[in-house]
Write an enzyme that holds these catalytic residues in place. Structure first.
Site, PDB file in Angstrom:
ATOM      1  N   CYS A 128       0.838  -1.202   0.000  1.00 44.50           N
ATOM      2  CA  CYS A 128       0.000   0.000   0.000  1.00 44.50           C
ATOM      3  C   CYS A 128       0.878   1.259   0.000  1.00 44.50           C
ATOM      4  O   CYS A 128       1.502   1.561  -1.003  1.00 44.50           O
ATOM      5  CB  CYS A 128      -0.972  -0.036   1.176  1.00 44.50           C
ATOM      6  SG  CYS A 128      -2.416   1.005   0.937  1.00 44.50           S
ATOM      7  N   HIS A 166      -3.459  -5.727   1.104  1.00 41.02           N
ATOM      8  CA  HIS A 166      -2.743  -5.952   2.367  1.00 41.02           C
ATOM      9  C   HIS A 166      -2.652  -7.435   2.733  1.00 41.02           C
ATOM     10  O   HIS A 166      -3.543  -7.948   3.414  1.00 41.02           O
ATOM     11  CB  HIS A 166      -3.469  -5.220   3.499  1.00 41.02           C
ATOM     12  CG  HIS A 166      -3.310  -3.735   3.454  1.00 41.02           C
ATOM     13  ND1 HIS A 166      -2.304  -3.073   4.118  1.00 41.02           N
ATOM     14  CD2 HIS A 166      -4.018  -2.789   2.803  1.00 41.02           C
ATOM     15  CE1 HIS A 166      -2.411  -1.769   3.895  1.00 41.02           C
ATOM     16  NE2 HIS A 166      -3.435  -1.565   3.097  1.00 41.02           N
ATOM     17  N   GLU A 216      -0.769  -8.724   4.954  1.00 39.65           N
ATOM     18  CA  GLU A 216      -0.578  -8.865   6.412  1.00 39.65           C
ATOM     19  C   GLU A 216      -1.905  -8.817   7.175  1.00 39.65           C
ATOM     20  O   GLU A 216      -1.965  -9.202   8.329  1.00 39.65           O
ATOM     21  CB  GLU A 216       0.392  -7.786   6.920  1.00 39.65           C
ATOM     22  CG  GLU A 216      -0.199  -6.408   7.188  1.00 39.65           C
ATOM     23  CD  GLU A 216      -0.480  -5.576   5.934  1.00 39.65           C
ATOM     24  OE1 GLU A 216      -0.423  -6.126   4.815  1.00 39.65           O
ATOM     25  OE2 GLU A 216      -0.785  -4.385   6.089  1.00 39.65           O
TER      26      GLU A 216
END
Lengths: 227, 83
Positions: A86, A195, A197
């Protein structure tokens, strides 16, 4: 395998990255303040999402001149793995570590959603554990994720297998070629808007991001003869 | 002292979603003549130097290194003395 997560003023996904590395890989990972100049002892660097320097001027433009970025540049040249998520992707573009630039989403809205993606190239250090063409689901959360490059660069990205992930279904930001993530020519620097994560456990809505981390560990293990 | 007024615009080949949205609003206000809107930014920089050539050189460098992204943006600037 040692991971570093640089923290810029305004980063807000840094702790998520640290937890994901610990939960999925159980490998050492440190938060590193952006004024740190030495990242020699790390094998991989994850530039986290957020709003570095408030995203003033352009997203990632000011973070690109943080002292830590020189070490990130060196690490990339040495072939270490660099993952920009990002805002981290935006910083990599501004730093010239990846080609192209980021624009405001074509619909002008901040889009927060779970997005289906296609794994375009599964022969990269970040995608080894996916299958080619596989559809995965990762969260997106951005207002400036509209990736742009000129037609020649796009052609080059396609021919050299540098497109790692593409949006499936509706393109959430208007990016050229529905690009969600690209690597550099060498394949050791990945930038992506979604994302991974935030998708490492089923309770998060998807665990598809975990394979990106396991791929990195597998690649590192194979290139170092041990994990 | 010199003041540089720098204008940064998206290249004409790059879609400007903000400009398109503002164009739509101008149309709905009745300004049907509006054919196109492009939005950029103005950056003012004051330089403590009496040398116009040096100021120009510095502003040029600032634009290329940081203030504009040459992949998607063009820039131009004006220099004023004593502003």
């Amino acid at each position: 395998m040692r991971f570093a997560v640089p923290v810029f003023p305004g980063s807000n996904c840094d702790t998520d990255c640290v937890k994901a590395v610990r939960d999925v890989l159980d490998q050492p990972v440190d938060l590193v303040w952006h004024q740190e100049k030495r990242l020699d002892s790390y094998d991989a660097i994850i530039l986290p999402g957020g709003f570095s320097y408030g995203d003033y001027l352009r997203t990632g433009a000011l973070a690109r001149f943080s002292p830590v970025m020189e070490s990130v540049q060196e690490a990339a040249e040495k072939g270490k793995l660099v993952l920009g998520i990002c805002n981290g992707f935006q910083v990599l573009l501004e730093a010239g570590l990846l080609p192209g630039a980021m624009r405001v989403n074509d619909h002008l809205k901040f889009r927060c959603d779970i997005q289906p993606l296609q794994v375009v190239n599964n022969r990269l250090p970040f995608t080894l554990d996916y299958t080619e063409g596989e559809t995965i689901r990762l969260p997106i959360a951005h207002g400036e994720g509209n990736y742009y490059c000129d037609p020649d660069t796009l052609q080059q990205l396609r021919e050299r297998g540098q497109i790692a992930f593409r949006y499936e279904g509706e393109n959430p930001n208007g990016s050229v070629g529905a690009i969600a993530g690209i690597v550099n020519e060498r394949g050791n620097v990945l930038g992506l808007m979604p994302h991974p994560e935030r998708a490492v456990h089923q309770w998060m809505g998807s665990a598809d991001g975990a394979k990106m981390l396991t791929s990195m560990l597998r690649y590192w293990g194979e290139s170092h003869g041990a994990a | 002292m010199y003041k540089a007024t720098i204008n940064v615009q998206l290249k004409s080949s790059v879609l400007d979603p903000q400009g398109s949205a503002v164009k739509g609003s101008l149309h709905s206000l009745g300004f049907e003549e509006v054919e196109n809107v492009r939005i950029g930014k103005t950056i003012q920089v004051w330089l403590d130097t009496g040398d116009a050539a040096a100021a120009r050189k510095q502003v040029e460098e600032m634009c290329q290194k940081l203030l504009a992204n040459p992949v998607i943006e063009n820039y131009d600037y004006q220099l004023e003395e004593g502003a």
